[in-house]
Scaffold this motif. Sequence first.
Motif, mmCIF file in Angstrom:
data_model
loop_
_atom_site.group_PDB
_atom_site.id
_atom_site.type_symbol
_atom_site.label_atom_id
_atom_site.label_comp_id
_atom_site.label_asym_id
_atom_site.label_seq_id
_atom_site.Cartn_x
_atom_site.Cartn_y
_atom_site.Cartn_z
ATOM 1 N N TRP A 241 0.808 -1.215 0.000
ATOM 2 C CA TRP A 241 0.000 0.000 0.000
ATOM 3 C C TRP A 241 0.844 1.269 0.000
ATOM 4 N N TYR A 242 2.087 1.180 0.497
ATOM 5 C CA TYR A 242 2.941 2.370 0.559
ATOM 6 C C TYR A 242 4.399 1.927 0.411
ATOM 7 N N PRO A 243 5.287 2.794 -0.095
ATOM 8 C CA PRO A 243 6.676 2.396 -0.360
ATOM 9 C C PRO A 243 7.434 2.018 0.922
ATOM 10 N N HIS A 244 8.360 1.093 0.767
ATOM 11 C CA HIS A 244 9.181 0.671 1.898
ATOM 12 C C HIS A 244 9.994 1.826 2.468
ATOM 13 N N SER A 245 10.346 2.794 1.633
ATOM 14 C CA SER A 245 11.142 3.939 2.100
ATOM 15 C C SER A 245 10.400 4.750 3.153
ATOM 16 N N ASN A 246 9.102 4.539 3.284
ATOM 17 C CA ASN A 246 8.314 5.276 4.277
ATOM 18 C C ASN A 246 7.988 4.431 5.510
ATOM 19 N N GLN A 247 8.539 3.228 5.569
ATOM 20 C CA GLN A 247 8.218 2.360 6.704
ATOM 21 C C GLN A 247 8.874 2.853 7.981
ATOM 22 N N VAL A 248 8.088 2.922 9.036
ATOM 23 C CA VAL A 248 8.577 3.274 10.365
ATOM 24 C C VAL A 248 8.593 2.004 11.197
ATOM 25 N N GLY A 249 9.730 1.718 11.803
ATOM 26 C CA GLY A 249 9.788 0.520 12.636
ATOM 27 C C GLY A 249 11.174 -0.074 12.691
ATOM 28 N N GLN A 250 11.283 -1.189 13.351
ATOM 29 C CA GLN A 250 12.577 -1.835 13.560
ATOM 30 C C GLN A 250 13.243 -2.216 12.253
ATOM 31 N N THR A 251 12.471 -2.630 11.266
ATOM 32 C CA THR A 251 13.027 -2.981 9.959
ATOM 33 C C THR A 251 12.832 -1.868 8.943
ATOM 34 N N GLY A 252 12.406 -0.712 9.414
ATOM 35 C CA GLY A 252 12.253 0.453 8.553
ATOM 36 C C GLY A 252 13.092 1.602 9.095
ATOM 37 N N LYS A 253 12.494 2.766 9.163
ATOM 38 C CA LYS A 253 13.213 3.941 9.646
ATOM 39 C C LYS A 253 12.805 4.266 11.079
ATOM 40 N N SER A 254 13.743 4.838 11.795
ATOM 41 C CA SER A 254 13.500 5.273 13.167
ATOM 42 C C SER A 254 13.259 6.775 13.154
ATOM 43 N N VAL A 255 12.162 7.213 13.751
ATOM 44 C CA VAL A 255 11.821 8.632 13.758
ATOM 45 C C VAL A 255 11.659 9.122 15.195
ATOM 46 N N SER A 256 11.861 10.418 15.382
ATOM 47 C CA SER A 256 11.722 10.997 16.716
ATOM 48 C C SER A 256 11.163 12.414 16.597
ATOM 49 N N PRO A 257 9.978 12.570 15.995
ATOM 50 C CA PRO A 257 9.420 13.906 15.766
ATOM 51 C C PRO A 257 8.836 14.521 17.030
ATOM 52 N N GLN A 258 8.488 15.777 16.925
ATOM 53 C CA GLN A 258 7.793 16.437 18.028
ATOM 54 C C GLN A 258 6.380 15.878 18.180
ATOM 55 N N LEU A 259 5.756 15.506 17.062
ATOM 56 C CA LEU A 259 4.401 14.952 17.073
ATOM 57 C C LEU A 259 4.330 13.760 16.135
ATOM 58 N N TYR A 260 3.840 12.636 16.645
ATOM 59 C CA TYR A 260 3.652 11.433 15.832
ATOM 60 C C TYR A 260 2.189 11.019 15.922
ATOM 61 N N ILE A 261 1.515 10.925 14.769
ATOM 62 C CA ILE A 261 0.121 10.508 14.714
ATOM 63 C C ILE A 261 0.049 9.149 14.040
ATOM 64 N N ALA A 262 -0.458 8.162 14.769
ATOM 65 C CA ALA A 262 -0.575 6.798 14.249
ATOM 66 C C ALA A 262 -2.043 6.502 13.992
ATOM 67 N N ALA A 263 -2.397 6.291 12.742
ATOM 68 C CA ALA A 263 -3.790 6.040 12.366
ATOM 69 C C ALA A 263 -3.934 4.613 11.844
ATOM 70 N N ARG A 272 6.661 0.078 17.278
ATOM 71 C CA ARG A 272 6.956 0.955 18.415
ATOM 72 C C ARG A 272 8.445 1.237 18.544
ATOM 73 N N ALA A 273 9.263 0.268 18.159
ATOM 74 C CA ALA A 273 10.714 0.449 18.242
ATOM 75 C C ALA A 273 11.200 1.583 17.352
ATOM 76 N N GLY A 274 10.427 1.914 16.313
ATOM 77 C CA GLY A 274 10.848 2.955 15.383
ATOM 78 C C GLY A 274 10.295 4.326 15.675
ATOM 79 N N MET A 275 9.369 4.456 16.651
ATOM 80 C CA MET A 275 8.778 5.783 16.887
ATOM 81 C C MET A 275 8.607 6.096 18.370
ATOM 82 N N GLN A 276 9.147 5.247 19.235
ATOM 83 C CA GLN A 276 8.889 5.376 20.663
ATOM 84 C C GLN A 276 9.483 6.633 21.292
#
Length: 320
Positions: A241-263, A272-276
């Motif tokens: 449904w979406y490119p792997h380059s946008n994956q957040v997680g242990q096998t994707g990218k790790s992010v640490s933004p000011q605001l994270y919205i998970a829908a 959780r390991a990628g956005m905690q």
Amino acid sequence: MAEILVYVDHVDGAVRKPTLELLTLARRLGEPVAVALGNGAADTAAVLAEHGATRVLTAEAAEFADYLVVPKVDALQAAYDAVSPAAVLVPSSAENKEIAARLAVRVGSGIITDAVDLEAGDEGPVATQSAFAASFTTKSRVSQGTPVITVKPNSAPVEAAPAAGAVEALAVSFSEKATGTKVTSRTARESTGRPELTEAAIVVSGGRGVNGAENFAVIEALADSLGAAVGASRAAVDAGWYPHSNQVGQTGKSVSPQLYIAAGISGAIQHRAGMQTSKTIVAINKDAEAPIFDLVDYGVVGDLFDVVPVLTQEVQSRKG
């Protein structure tokens, strides 16, 4: 005062935000000495000086672009030998963590990865890390050699602190292994006009609950209203449904933004390991028992297709 080596992440002389954040952290520990490599390295000096670099060591050679990480490790080791720093700071990314690890092995030092904060300690820098899906916060220091520390983006503010920023040419002798793996081609990533995922101050991610590639338009609309990057869970990526380059997680990218919205994301440990380490986390999920709600600051129990469009409309109306 001790000097702190800061590895510069830049694109043709344009310094990326995580490096400027590192300069803020480096000033807590000593005097920042920046190391800029590759095409446009010298062009980074003005911005680096504006943000606290007392010196800028530069090296421009075709090897940095034509081969994989070893030439950069050779150069960073040359800078290390020239400066004898109290610590080496590197922006966290897949490539940069490999560079940092190789340097630590070469100089016989310990390494800390994905720090979210740094402070000066009596026995060297103390790094804060988030572990086990944010269940624990740890403070660590390197006990052997010169600390090599990678720091996640959005871990510190960007602060102006004008310094000399004297540009010095860095002499680099490339090892035999430097040319062992050649880059044969590159394909430019198509720009979406949105911020880089790992550097964005706001990230809106969709998961299994989005239920189809065509429905990611709902996620994108909210992201665009907030000036945010778009992320996706592994389930959404694996479903195509979406490119792997946008994956957040242990096998994707790790992010640490000011605001994270998970829908529509249940909150599996892998995600959780990628956005905690996000500063504020908001979850939208129709399952009140979803594990993601154990982690969030704010939770909305409801269908994302009802909630997200209303949220988008509200953001747009307030901006208008």
